[in-house]
Design an enzyme around this catalytic site. Structure first.
Site, PDB file in Angstrom:
ATOM      1  N   GLY A  45      10.426  58.818 101.041  1.00 25.05           N
ATOM      2  CA  GLY A  45      11.770  57.796 100.721  1.00 25.05           C
ATOM      3  C   GLY A  45      10.936  56.918  99.104  1.00 25.05           C
ATOM      4  CG  HIS A  46       8.491  54.999  96.504  1.00 24.44           C
ATOM      5  ND1 HIS A  46       7.411  54.681  96.281  1.00 24.44           N
ATOM      6  CD2 HIS A  46       9.035  53.227  96.174  1.00 24.44           C
ATOM      7  CE1 HIS A  46       7.271  53.635  95.062  1.00 24.44           C
ATOM      8  NE2 HIS A  46       8.646  52.710  95.909  1.00 24.44           N
ATOM      9  CG  PHE A  47      10.781  55.968  93.329  1.00 20.99           C
ATOM     10  CD1 PHE A  47      11.962  55.340  93.941  1.00 20.99           C
ATOM     11  CD2 PHE A  47       9.439  56.037  92.652  1.00 20.99           C
ATOM     12  CE1 PHE A  47      11.474  53.732  93.514  1.00 20.99           C
ATOM     13  CE2 PHE A  47       9.397  54.291  92.716  1.00 20.99           C
ATOM     14  CZ  PHE A  47      10.359  53.621  92.892  1.00 20.99           C
ATOM     15  CB  VAL A  52       5.009  57.115  92.279  1.00 19.06           C
ATOM     16  CG1 VAL A  52       5.586  58.365  91.295  1.00 19.06           C
ATOM     17  CG2 VAL A  52       5.792  55.866  92.772  1.00 19.06           C
TER      18      VAL A  52
END
Length: 144
Positions: A45-47, A52
Site C-alpha cells: 500500500g505504499h504507494f 517505494v
C-alpha cells in the site's frame, strides 16, 4: 565477535529483520547491507501503483545495522543473553527513494559510546553509492 554472531544476537526476526550481511566491522564503525524483497509486506500500500520503501523502514534498517549491530560489537565480552535495546533518537534526512528489490549498504560511524548509550552518524547508500538517507541515530543498551 564475528558478523554471524552479531546478526544472531539481533533482537529481530523476519519479516522485521533488515540485515543480510555485515561486511566490515571496526572499533568505531560498521558497514552492512540488506536487499529489500519485492514481496515485502509494506510495498502493498505504499504507494498505489508506484511502490517505494517507507522512510520508517529505511530508518529501521539503518538502526539495525548502524546502531544495534555496532552496539552489540561494542558489548563483546559481556553476557548478552538478556540484551535489551531502546532506540532513543533519530534525526534523518531522506534524499532519494529506495525501490523494491534494491540492495542498500549502511555505513555507520560512532559519535560516542558511554554509559551504554551509543550515538552514530549513519548513511544508507544505493547500489550506485548514492546517499539515499543520512542522519544521526542513538540508543541505549542493557544487558541486565
Amino acid at each position: 565477535m564475528s558478523s554471524e554472531e552479531i546478526i544472531a544476537l539481533l533482537p529481530y526476526t523476519g519479516p522485521f529483520l533488515f540485515v543480510d550481511q555485515i561486511e566490515e566491522l571496526g572499533d568505531s564503525y560498521i558497514v552492512g547491507s540488506y536487499t529489500f524483497s519485492r514481496e515485502s509486506y509494506f510495498y502493498e500500500g505504499h504507494f498505489k501503483g508506484n511502490p517505494v520503501t517507507p522512510g520508517v523502514i529505511l530508518t529501521e534498517c539503518m538502526a539495525q545495522i548502524g546502531l544495534v549491530s555496532l552496539g552489540i560489537s561494542k558489548l563483546a565480552g559481556q553476557d548478552l543473553a538478556a540484551l535489551k535495546v531502546a532506540f532513543t533518537s533519530a534525526d534523518v534526512e531522506f534524499l532519494q527513494p529506495v525501490m523494491p528489490g534494491e540492495k542498500v549498504t549502511v555505513v555507520s560511524e560512532e559519535a560516542y559510546f558511554r554509559f551504554n548509550k551509543l550515538k552514530c552518524n549513519v548513511k544508507l547508500l544505493n547500489a550506485q553509492d548514492e546517499v539515499c538517507v543520512k542522519g544521526t541515530l542513538a540508543g541505549i543498551f542493557s544487558t541486565k
